[in-house]
Design an enzyme around this catalytic site. Structure first.
Site, PDB file in Angstrom:
ATOM      1  N   ARG A  89     -97.921  64.547   4.813  1.00  0.00           N
ATOM      2  CA  ARG A  89     -97.820  65.744   5.541  1.00  0.00           C
ATOM      3  C   ARG A  89     -98.201  66.870   4.709  1.00  0.00           C
ATOM      4  O   ARG A  89     -98.531  67.929   5.067  1.00  0.00           O
ATOM      5  CB  ARG A  89     -96.146  65.877   5.744  1.00  0.00           C
ATOM      6  N   VAL A 144     -86.845  44.713   6.974  1.00  0.00           N
ATOM      7  CA  VAL A 144     -85.204  44.391   6.718  1.00  0.00           C
ATOM      8  C   VAL A 144     -85.328  43.628   5.289  1.00  0.00           C
ATOM      9  O   VAL A 144     -85.979  42.960   4.947  1.00  0.00           O
ATOM     10  CB  VAL A 144     -85.055  43.289   7.551  1.00  0.00           C
ATOM     11  N   LYS A 166     -81.548  46.783  11.395  1.00  0.00           N
ATOM     12  CA  LYS A 166     -81.847  45.308  10.859  1.00  0.00           C
ATOM     13  C   LYS A 166     -81.095  44.134  11.336  1.00  0.00           C
ATOM     14  O   LYS A 166     -81.999  43.237  11.878  1.00  0.00           O
ATOM     15  CB  LYS A 166     -81.473  45.436   9.331  1.00  0.00           C
TER      16      LYS A 166
HETATM   17  N1  LIG Z   1     -87.562  53.965   0.473  1.00  0.00           N
HETATM   18  C1  LIG Z   1     -86.993  52.618   0.416  1.00  0.00           C
HETATM   19  O1  LIG Z   1     -86.493  51.947  -0.477  1.00  0.00           O
HETATM   20  C2  LIG Z   1     -87.329  51.852   1.858  1.00  0.00           C
HETATM   21  C3  LIG Z   1     -86.905  50.452   1.749  1.00  0.00           C
HETATM   22  C4  LIG Z   1     -87.222  49.581   3.051  1.00  0.00           C
HETATM   23  C5  LIG Z   1     -87.969  50.161   4.004  1.00  0.00           C
HETATM   24  N2  LIG Z   1     -88.117  51.706   3.932  1.00  0.00           N
HETATM   25  C6  LIG Z   1     -89.124  52.211   5.042  1.00  0.00           C
HETATM   26  O2  LIG Z   1     -90.181  52.434   4.400  1.00  0.00           O
HETATM   27  C7  LIG Z   1     -90.795  53.912   5.367  1.00  0.00           C
HETATM   28  C8  LIG Z   1     -90.932  55.037   4.336  1.00  0.00           C
HETATM   29  O3  LIG Z   1     -90.135  55.074   3.604  1.00  0.00           O
HETATM   30  P1  LIG Z   1     -90.020  56.135   2.123  1.00  0.00           P
HETATM   31  O4  LIG Z   1     -88.692  56.045   1.579  1.00  0.00           O
HETATM   32  O5  LIG Z   1     -91.438  55.821   1.581  1.00  0.00           O
HETATM   33  O6  LIG Z   1     -90.213  57.597   2.982  1.00  0.00           O
HETATM   34  P2  LIG Z   1     -90.751  59.035   1.984  1.00  0.00           P
HETATM   35  O7  LIG Z   1     -90.454  58.826   0.663  1.00  0.00           O
HETATM   36  O8  LIG Z   1     -89.775  60.024   2.843  1.00  0.00           O
HETATM   37  O9  LIG Z   1     -92.279  58.906   2.403  1.00  0.00           O
HETATM   38  C9  LIG Z   1     -92.704  59.413   3.751  1.00  0.00           C
HETATM   39  C10 LIG Z   1     -94.102  59.747   3.491  1.00  0.00           C
HETATM   40  O10 LIG Z   1     -94.712  60.186   4.888  1.00  0.00           O
HETATM   41  C11 LIG Z   1     -95.466  61.047   5.014  1.00  0.00           C
HETATM   42  N3  LIG Z   1     -95.358  61.559   6.322  1.00  0.00           N
HETATM   43  C12 LIG Z   1     -94.198  62.215   6.882  1.00  0.00           C
HETATM   44  N4  LIG Z   1     -94.424  62.703   8.156  1.00  0.00           N
HETATM   45  C13 LIG Z   1     -95.960  62.508   8.322  1.00  0.00           C
HETATM   46  C14 LIG Z   1     -96.677  62.833   9.171  1.00  0.00           C
HETATM   47  N5  LIG Z   1     -96.317  63.466  10.393  1.00  0.00           N
HETATM   48  N6  LIG Z   1     -98.082  62.428   8.895  1.00  0.00           N
HETATM   49  C15 LIG Z   1     -98.387  61.772   7.842  1.00  0.00           C
HETATM   50  N7  LIG Z   1     -97.572  61.494   6.944  1.00  0.00           N
HETATM   51  C16 LIG Z   1     -96.085  61.830   7.103  1.00  0.00           C
HETATM   52  C17 LIG Z   1     -94.660  61.984   3.871  1.00  0.00           C
HETATM   53  O11 LIG Z   1     -95.808  62.762   3.667  1.00  0.00           O
HETATM   54  P3  LIG Z   1     -95.298  63.866   2.313  1.00  0.00           P
HETATM   55  O12 LIG Z   1     -95.521  63.123   0.969  1.00  0.00           O
HETATM   56  O13 LIG Z   1     -96.453  65.004   2.084  1.00  0.00           O
HETATM   57  O14 LIG Z   1     -94.118  64.676   2.309  1.00  0.00           O
HETATM   58  C18 LIG Z   1     -94.328  60.931   2.945  1.00  0.00           C
HETATM   59  O15 LIG Z   1     -95.368  60.624   1.923  1.00  0.00           O
HETATM   60  C19 LIG Z   1     -89.912  53.892   6.051  1.00  0.00           C
HETATM   61  O16 LIG Z   1     -89.993  53.510   7.496  1.00  0.00           O
HETATM   62  C20 LIG Z   1     -88.249  53.450   5.678  1.00  0.00           C
HETATM   63  O17 LIG Z   1     -87.345  53.143   6.387  1.00  0.00           O
HETATM   64  C21 LIG Z   1     -88.068  52.346   2.680  1.00  0.00           C
END
Ligand SMILES: NC(=O)c1ccc[n+]([C@@H]2O[C@H](COP(=O)([O-])OP(=O)(O)OC[C@H]3O[C@@H](n4cnc5c(N)ncnc54)[C@H](OP(=O)(O)O)[C@@H]3O)[C@@H](O)[C@H]2O)c1
Length: 429
Positions: free
Chosen positions: A47, A133, A206
């Site tokens: 983003r 999950v 989940k």
């Molecule tokens: N974090 C965990 O521990 C965890 C565990 C299991 C599953 N998950 C899943 O993994 C996924 C990502 O989680 P995360 O924690 O990595 O999220 P995050 O840190 O918020 O990262 C989201 C990423 O998506 C980008 N983004 C947001 N809107 C966008 C758009 N419209 N177009 C292109 N890029 C966009 C953001 O860009 P910017 O960097 O520019 O803001 C950021 O790089 C989610 O589905 C979450 O449920 C996460």
């Protein structure tokens, strides 16, 4: 080994995406050897393009995720943006343009899994989502593949690390809910807005995914009964301890005793200290699976975090790339059993009920009569009296949630019952 690389588009480069990119780079040779072809990071959609991202070639970064998935030369799209849109449209666009998809998006899979699977199948592509999950814990693939010859009867899981951290703190220190939540927030285990975790939304998503795979039946998010854990008190933990139990927020997916229907639910529950899930501490996750032939299996590990979640994403990436090289696809949705998903009233379990009652003769008999009238059999009763008031703790044998609901409604109408202090289900026995 094929020398032409498989091209990967990374959508999202946050907590998980950053680690996916790092492992793809640092383990490039091993990944190539395991897949049979090199994998190349072809583009990274974000983003905020100006943000400094260590280890990412700035020339790969774009804000136009749609153009990236439409390029036509992408083999695999890794979606780690999260949320419903634009993730859903990007994934379907990726399929239309010939790419397979690896996603970590539990919210999207729980809501639209069936449609996404159909889109993958129609376009002859893979949709893998091990990371959706319980983070790093291998669970989707064991259920989909390793247990494909068995019959799963129950999945009982601690699938949210934030709530497990809070409940574990309450248990080990005697802290109240708010105090434990504050500590979880300070340590980075809880988000500024913890609603999705503490109200059970995350675990419910989940549970829907797990129930669908375990029972070969479509289970929608709306089918999952959900109760949060914000009302669990230090007194509940004291009661649990007296019963040799602790309290966990559980995702429970069950086949009915007659096998004709299934249920999926998320709520706090007492669980015996002797149950393997009781020893899951801190922010760890664990899922306990019971099946006909294998008996009891336990899957345990870190359920979140950048690197652990990326491990699951990379495992999927390797599998999807191997399929691609073989001109094949992996297992798609399996929903052939199409069992009805029953509501909470059909669930049969034990209950721990704490009542505030008048401390006078005959109250116990009155209360016992109400239980009997609703067909709920009492296992134990404990009474403590003080200054004309008393607390009565009733533990039942197994009964349906509907019968228990009727019992509680009738108890509230008794003059001698001042209030129902807490009702908690007892699981894992
Ligand atoms: N974090 C965990 O521990 C965890 C565990 C299991 C599953 N998950 C899943 O993994 C996924 C990502 O989680 P995360 O924690 O990595 O999220 P995050 O840190 O918020 O990262 C989201 C990423 O998506 C980008 N983004 C947001 N809107 C966008 C758009 N419209 N177009 C292109 N890029 C966009 C953001 O860009 P910017 O960097 O520019 O803001 C950021 O790089 C989610 O589905 C979450 O449920 C996460």
């Amino acid at each position: 080994m094929r020398t032409r690389p498989l091209k990967v588009a990374l959508l999202g480069c946050g907590v998980v995406g950053t680690e996916v990119a790092r492992i793809m780079t640092t383990h490039a040779d091993d990944l190539a050897a395991r897949i049979g072809a090199p994998v190349e990071l072809a583009g990274v959609a974000v983003r905020r393009p100006g943000k400094v991202r260590d280890g990412i070639d700035p020339r790969l970064v774009t804000t136009d995720a749609t153009a990236l998935v439409k390029r036509g030369d992408i083999d695999v799209v890794v979606e780690v943006i999260g949320g419903i849109e634009p993730a859903r449209t990007l994934i379907t666009t990726a399929f239309e343009h010939g790419a397979s998809v690896v996603s970590a998006n539990k919210a999207l899979l729980a809501q639209d899994g069936a449609a996404l699977h159909a889109a993958a199948e129609q376009s002859n592509n893979d949709l893998y989502y091990e990371a959706a999950v319980a983070g790093a814990i291998p669970l989707i693939r064991p259920l989909r593949e390793s247990l494909a010859g068995d019959k799963v009867n129950r999945v009982l899981g601690i699938v949210n690390g934030t709530t497990n951290f809070i409940l574990d703190k309450m248990d080990s220190t005697g802290a109240g809910y708010q105090e434990a939540l504050d500590e979880a927030t300070a340590l980075g285990y809880a988000e500024a807005d913890p609603t999705a975790d503490v109200e059970g939304f995350d675990a419910a998503a989940k549970a829907a995914i797990l129930a669908g795979i375990a029972f070969h039946t479509r289970v929608r998010l709306d089918d999952v009964h959900r109760e949060g854990m914000t009302e669990v008190t230090a007194a509940d933990f004291a009661s649990a301890r007296e019963m040799g139990c602790t309290i966990k927020l559980l995702a429970i997916c069950e086949r009915a005793a007659d096998g004709a229907s299934v249920t999926a639910r998320v709520h706090p529950a007492m669980i015996p200290l002797t149950h393997p899930l009781a020893s899951v501490r801190g922010a760890y996750n664990a899922v306990f699976v019971e099946s006909d032939a294998s008996g009891q299996l336990m899957f345990y590990g870190p359920g979140a975090g950048g690197a652990p979640t990326a491990s699951a994403v990379l495992g999927d990436l390797v599998a999807v790339c191997r399929n691609r090289l073989n001109g094949a696809t992996g297992p798609g949705e399996s929903a052939y059993a199409a069992l009805p998903v029953s509501g909470m009233g059909e669930v049969v379990t034990r209950y721990h009920i704490s009542l505030d009652v008048a401390d006078k003769p005959g109250v116990l008999a009155q209360v016992a009569t109400v239980f009997a009238e609703h067909g709920v059999s009492i296992d134990t009763v404990r009474q403590q009296g003080k200054d004309g008031e008393a607390s009565l703790v009733v533990v039942t044998h197994r009964a349906s949630d509907a019968a228990l609901g009727g019992t509680v409604e009738a108890l509230r109408k008794l003059d001698t019952v001042r209030g129902v202090a807490s009702i908690m289900r007892v699981e894992g026995e």
